[in-house]
Design a protein around this motif. Structure first.
Motif, PDB file in Angstrom:
ATOM      1  N   ILE A  96       1.059  -1.343  -0.033  1.00 37.86           N
ATOM      2  CA  ILE A  96       0.820   0.348  -0.253  1.00 37.86           C
ATOM      3  C   ILE A  96       0.420   1.354   0.279  1.00 37.86           C
ATOM      4  O   ILE A  96       2.500   1.392   0.128  1.00 37.86           O
ATOM      5  CB  ILE A  96      -1.017   0.418   1.207  1.00 37.86           C
ATOM      6  CG1 ILE A  96      -0.349  -0.093   2.810  1.00 37.86           C
ATOM      7  CG2 ILE A  96      -2.351  -0.593   1.047  1.00 37.86           C
ATOM      8  CD1 ILE A  96      -0.871  -0.668   3.868  1.00 37.86           C
ATOM      9  N   PRO A  97       0.474   2.453  -0.322  1.00 39.54           N
ATOM     10  CA  PRO A  97       0.966   3.901  -0.425  1.00 39.54           C
ATOM     11  C   PRO A  97       2.375   4.127   0.361  1.00 39.54           C
ATOM     12  O   PRO A  97       3.330   4.605   0.435  1.00 39.54           O
ATOM     13  CB  PRO A  97       0.473   4.954  -0.972  1.00 39.54           C
ATOM     14  CG  PRO A  97      -0.874   3.426  -1.623  1.00 39.54           C
ATOM     15  CD  PRO A  97      -1.314   2.149  -0.636  1.00 39.54           C
ATOM     16  N   ASP A  98       1.443   4.090   1.361  1.00 43.03           N
ATOM     17  CA  ASP A  98       1.940   4.131   3.236  1.00 43.03           C
ATOM     18  C   ASP A  98       3.597   4.004   3.505  1.00 43.03           C
ATOM     19  O   ASP A  98       4.118   4.057   4.432  1.00 43.03           O
ATOM     20  CB  ASP A  98       1.109   4.534   3.513  1.00 43.03           C
ATOM     21  CG  ASP A  98       0.750   3.364   4.867  1.00 43.03           C
ATOM     22  OD1 ASP A  98       1.284   2.007   4.135  1.00 43.03           O
ATOM     23  OD2 ASP A  98       0.096   3.290   5.499  1.00 43.03           O
ATOM     24  N   GLN A  99       3.398   2.619   2.368  1.00 50.27           N
ATOM     25  CA  GLN A  99       4.957   1.707   2.624  1.00 50.27           C
ATOM     26  C   GLN A  99       4.797   0.527   3.726  1.00 50.27           C
ATOM     27  O   GLN A  99       5.852   0.285   4.379  1.00 50.27           O
ATOM     28  CB  GLN A  99       6.137   2.541   3.039  1.00 50.27           C
ATOM     29  CG  GLN A  99       6.278   3.275   1.754  1.00 50.27           C
ATOM     30  CD  GLN A  99       7.491   4.605   1.939  1.00 50.27           C
ATOM     31  OE1 GLN A  99       7.360   4.714   2.779  1.00 50.27           O
ATOM     32  NE2 GLN A  99       8.607   3.813   0.744  1.00 50.27           N
ATOM     33  N   THR A 100       3.712   0.313   3.979  1.00 52.62           N
ATOM     34  CA  THR A 100       3.346  -0.731   5.445  1.00 52.62           C
ATOM     35  C   THR A 100       3.805  -1.585   4.310  1.00 52.62           C
ATOM     36  O   THR A 100       2.673  -2.680   3.648  1.00 52.62           O
ATOM     37  CB  THR A 100       1.711  -0.835   6.081  1.00 52.62           C
ATOM     38  OG1 THR A 100       1.713   0.935   6.763  1.00 52.62           O
ATOM     39  CG2 THR A 100       2.178  -1.361   7.086  1.00 52.62           C
ATOM     40  N   LYS A 101       3.999  -3.179   4.856  1.00 50.09           N
ATOM     41  CA  LYS A 101       4.658  -4.383   4.595  1.00 50.09           C
ATOM     42  C   LYS A 101       3.997  -5.253   5.836  1.00 50.09           C
ATOM     43  O   LYS A 101       5.331  -4.835   7.328  1.00 50.09           O
ATOM     44  CB  LYS A 101       5.796  -4.587   3.865  1.00 50.09           C
ATOM     45  CG  LYS A 101       5.798  -4.053   2.481  1.00 50.09           C
ATOM     46  CD  LYS A 101       6.745  -3.581   2.256  1.00 50.09           C
ATOM     47  CE  LYS A 101       7.035  -3.113   0.455  1.00 50.09           C
ATOM     48  NZ  LYS A 101       6.882  -1.724   0.844  1.00 50.09           N
ATOM     49  N   LEU A 102       4.229  -6.657   5.276  1.00 50.44           N
ATOM     50  CA  LEU A 102       3.757  -7.634   6.417  1.00 50.44           C
ATOM     51  C   LEU A 102       3.841  -8.270   6.080  1.00 50.44           C
ATOM     52  O   LEU A 102       3.642  -8.995   5.179  1.00 50.44           O
ATOM     53  CB  LEU A 102       2.316  -7.968   6.951  1.00 50.44           C
ATOM     54  CG  LEU A 102       2.047  -8.425   8.322  1.00 50.44           C
ATOM     55  CD1 LEU A 102       3.278  -7.876  10.022  1.00 50.44           C
ATOM     56  CD2 LEU A 102       1.215  -8.617   8.766  1.00 50.44           C
TER      57      LEU A 102
END
Length: 232
Positions: free
Chosen positions: A156-162
């Protein structure tokens, strides 16, 4: 294990120092401050607001409400969960993750659908904003693909990754930060790992600020970890 020398700040969150809330039907351990639990150095990490390890008894329910628009990620660890949003029901099984955009006027309930089985899941809350494109995303992953990190949250654009990974004993891995801030949160689901030269065991967490690379090594067989990159 060779560690790249960078200017990082690290904090360990030991499982036996977590906050706790319990009723006769429900139990939740808080890695970060939540509800009435307010401890020093347990503030939100970047845009990660909440990291709860929750258990629900058979055929019991737990309501989820928020005070501001929030991205909630649900990750079943033992059994499946049932999501009741009022008009429809969704099941999320082990090997799946569900991401929901929740606002103060559209909470939901989590139900244990089993007649005689306790369920355990993670509830992670991330600060939402208008950049989120999808209100709901269900992602399936295969933990039998050992010794690699698997994405379980859409980019997602806000650079949150899991990401999640299951590793054999003495297997090593590296996560390369995509975020200029290098804010990375690591959580051990099962087993033990050495992460950036720090020992982490089951349900321990580690926050890293300014981590360009995160190197880790499994210290037990079938060890499972989560890595979340946080904006802010």
């Amino acid at each position: 294990m060779m560690i790249t020398q960078v200017d990082t700040q690290a904090q360990i969150y030991l499982q036996n120092q977590r906050g706790k809330f319990q009723t006769k039907e429900f139990r939740s351990f808080y890695t970060l401050n939540f509800g009435d639990y307010n401890a020093e150095n347990r503030e939100p990490f970047g845009n990660i607001l909440t990291w709860n390890d929750e258990t629900l008894l058979p055929q019991c329910r737990h309501s989820i409400i928020v005070e501001e628009p929030t991205r909630i990620i649900l990750l079943p660890l033992v059994g499946a969960i049932e999501i009741d949003e009022g008009k429809k029901v969704k099941y999320v099984d082990s090997g799946e993750s569900l991401s929901l955009l929740v606002t103060p006027d559209n909470g939901f309930e989590i139900t244990n659908p089993y007649p005689d089985k306790v369920i355990n899941y993670l509830q992670i809350r991330v600060l939402a904003n208008d950049q989120f494109a999808e209100e709901k995303t269900l992602i399936a992953f295969d933990l039998n693909r050992n010794n690699q990190l698997l994405p379980i949250l859409n980019d997602i654009p806000d650079q949150t990754k899991l990401l999640i990974g299951k590793y054999d004993g003495r297997e090593e891995g590296v996560y390369y930060s995509k975020n200029p801030s290098g804010n990375v949160f690591v959580f051990i689901i099962e087993g033990a790992f050495e992460v950036q030269n720090r020992l982490l065991e089951r349900r321990d967490g580690l926050s890293l600020k300014g981590a360009v690379e995160v190197e880790f090594e499994a210290l037990s067989n079938e060890a499972i970890l989560l890595i979340m990159e946080s904006a802010g």
